[in-house]
Design a protein around this motif. Structure first.
Motif, PDB file in Angstrom:
ATOM      1  N   LEU A  11      53.531  78.625  55.167  1.00  0.00           N
ATOM      2  CA  LEU A  11      52.236  78.559  55.840  1.00  0.00           C
ATOM      3  C   LEU A  11      52.388  78.867  57.326  1.00  0.00           C
ATOM      4  O   LEU A  11      51.644  79.677  57.884  1.00  0.00           O
ATOM      5  N   ARG A  12      53.368  78.253  57.957  1.00  0.00           N
ATOM      6  CA  ARG A  12      53.590  78.501  59.387  1.00  0.00           C
ATOM      7  C   ARG A  12      53.967  79.957  59.650  1.00  0.00           C
ATOM      8  O   ARG A  12      53.522  80.554  60.638  1.00  0.00           O
ATOM      9  N   ALA A  13      54.782  80.540  58.788  1.00  0.00           N
ATOM     10  CA  ALA A  13      55.191  81.937  58.975  1.00  0.00           C
ATOM     11  C   ALA A  13      53.997  82.878  58.835  1.00  0.00           C
ATOM     12  O   ALA A  13      53.831  83.793  59.651  1.00  0.00           O
ATOM     13  N   VAL A  26      47.057  80.182  66.947  1.00  0.00           N
ATOM     14  CA  VAL A  26      47.116  79.644  65.591  1.00  0.00           C
ATOM     15  C   VAL A  26      47.983  78.389  65.546  1.00  0.00           C
ATOM     16  O   VAL A  26      48.858  78.188  66.392  1.00  0.00           O
ATOM     17  N   ALA A  27      47.727  77.584  64.547  1.00  0.00           N
ATOM     18  CA  ALA A  27      48.545  76.399  64.293  1.00  0.00           C
ATOM     19  C   ALA A  27      48.508  76.106  62.802  1.00  0.00           C
ATOM     20  O   ALA A  27      47.504  76.366  62.130  1.00  0.00           O
ATOM     21  N   ALA A  28      49.595  75.582  62.306  1.00  0.00           N
ATOM     22  CA  ALA A  28      49.666  75.128  60.917  1.00  0.00           C
ATOM     23  C   ALA A  28      50.601  73.942  60.890  1.00  0.00           C
ATOM     24  O   ALA A  28      51.552  73.864  61.669  1.00  0.00           O
ATOM     25  N   GLY A  29      50.327  73.018  60.010  1.00  0.00           N
ATOM     26  CA  GLY A  29      51.185  71.850  59.927  1.00  0.00           C
ATOM     27  C   GLY A  29      50.822  70.979  58.753  1.00  0.00           C
ATOM     28  O   GLY A  29      50.042  71.356  57.879  1.00  0.00           O
ATOM     29  N   ARG A  30      51.420  69.802  58.769  1.00  0.00           N
ATOM     30  CA  ARG A  30      51.187  68.802  57.734  1.00  0.00           C
ATOM     31  C   ARG A  30      50.655  67.554  58.425  1.00  0.00           C
ATOM     32  O   ARG A  30      51.211  67.117  59.440  1.00  0.00           O
ATOM     33  N   PHE A  31      49.593  67.000  57.892  1.00  0.00           N
ATOM     34  CA  PHE A  31      49.022  65.785  58.465  1.00  0.00           C
ATOM     35  C   PHE A  31      49.994  64.624  58.336  1.00  0.00           C
ATOM     36  O   PHE A  31      50.672  64.485  57.317  1.00  0.00           O
ATOM     37  N   VAL A  42      39.835  68.261  63.045  1.00  0.00           N
ATOM     38  CA  VAL A  42      39.297  68.598  64.361  1.00  0.00           C
ATOM     39  C   VAL A  42      40.245  68.141  65.468  1.00  0.00           C
ATOM     40  O   VAL A  42      40.350  68.803  66.510  1.00  0.00           O
ATOM     41  N   ALA A  43      40.977  67.068  65.249  1.00  0.00           N
ATOM     42  CA  ALA A  43      41.979  66.656  66.234  1.00  0.00           C
ATOM     43  C   ALA A  43      43.023  67.755  66.402  1.00  0.00           C
ATOM     44  O   ALA A  43      43.495  68.005  67.517  1.00  0.00           O
ATOM     45  N   ARG A  44      43.362  68.463  65.318  1.00  0.00           N
ATOM     46  CA  ARG A  44      44.306  69.586  65.404  1.00  0.00           C
ATOM     47  C   ARG A  44      43.668  70.767  66.132  1.00  0.00           C
ATOM     48  O   ARG A  44      44.338  71.505  66.843  1.00  0.00           O
TER      49      ARG A  44
END
Length: 166
Positions: A11-13, A26-31, A42-44
């Motif tokens: 996902l990050r790639a 852009v940003a991607a991550g895991r909560f 929305v915090a992200r």
């Protein structure tokens, strides 16, 4: 839910392929929260807005900028159907908001990456944008022209933001 190992790096790639310096963030991550919902997503978005404002390209225009509070950003968002998410994300990454004839990325590159991002979050992901497709309005989340898309599968998140100034 999918295991975090294979999904998050991919996902990050894929999201990183959609970024353009000083234009598309852009940003991607895991909560880390359990049972995240719109306020956590929305915090992200707020974090990405702060990163954009700290970028040298925009910092001089935004002295003292603080991203809007979560309720204000939440109020600016409209749901987007999952089947519309990949084409929207590809346009956000490829087509300049202010000069639509200018491309930040080749459309095929943006399309493939966007398709993969949406696929990785899966068909049950929920997507939000600051565009009101019904009336054609954009509810800005920055002092500039902007386009935002955020999505989550309840475990992972993706945020993409394009900013443009006249």
């Amino acid at each position: 839910m999918r295991p975090p190992g294979p999904v998050l790096p991919a996902l990050r790639a894929c999201v990183a392929e959609l970024a353009t310096p000083a234009r598309v963030y852009v940003a991607a991550g895991r909560f880390s929260e359990s049972d995240p919902d719109l306020p956590e997503l929305v915090a992200r978005v707020r974090v990405l807005l702060a990163e954009m404002a700290a970028d040298e390209a925009w910092r001089r225009f935004l002295p003292g900028y603080v991203p809007p509070p979560v309720p204000e950003i939440s109020a600016a968002l409209e749901p987007l159907e999952t089947d519309e998410a990949a084409p929207f994300l590809a346009r956000l990454a490829a087509v300049d908001l202010y000069w639509p004839s200018h491309r930040h990325l080749p459309e095929d590159v943006a399309g493939r990456a966007a398709d993969r991002v949406v696929s990785l979050l899966g068909p049950d992901a929920v997507w939000w944008t600051n565009h009101d497709e019904a009336c054609g309005a954009v509810n800005g989340v920055t002092p500039f022209f902007d386009s935002l898309l955020a999505g989550t599968d309840g475990e992972h998140f993706v945020v993409a933001l394009q900013v443009a100034d006249d």
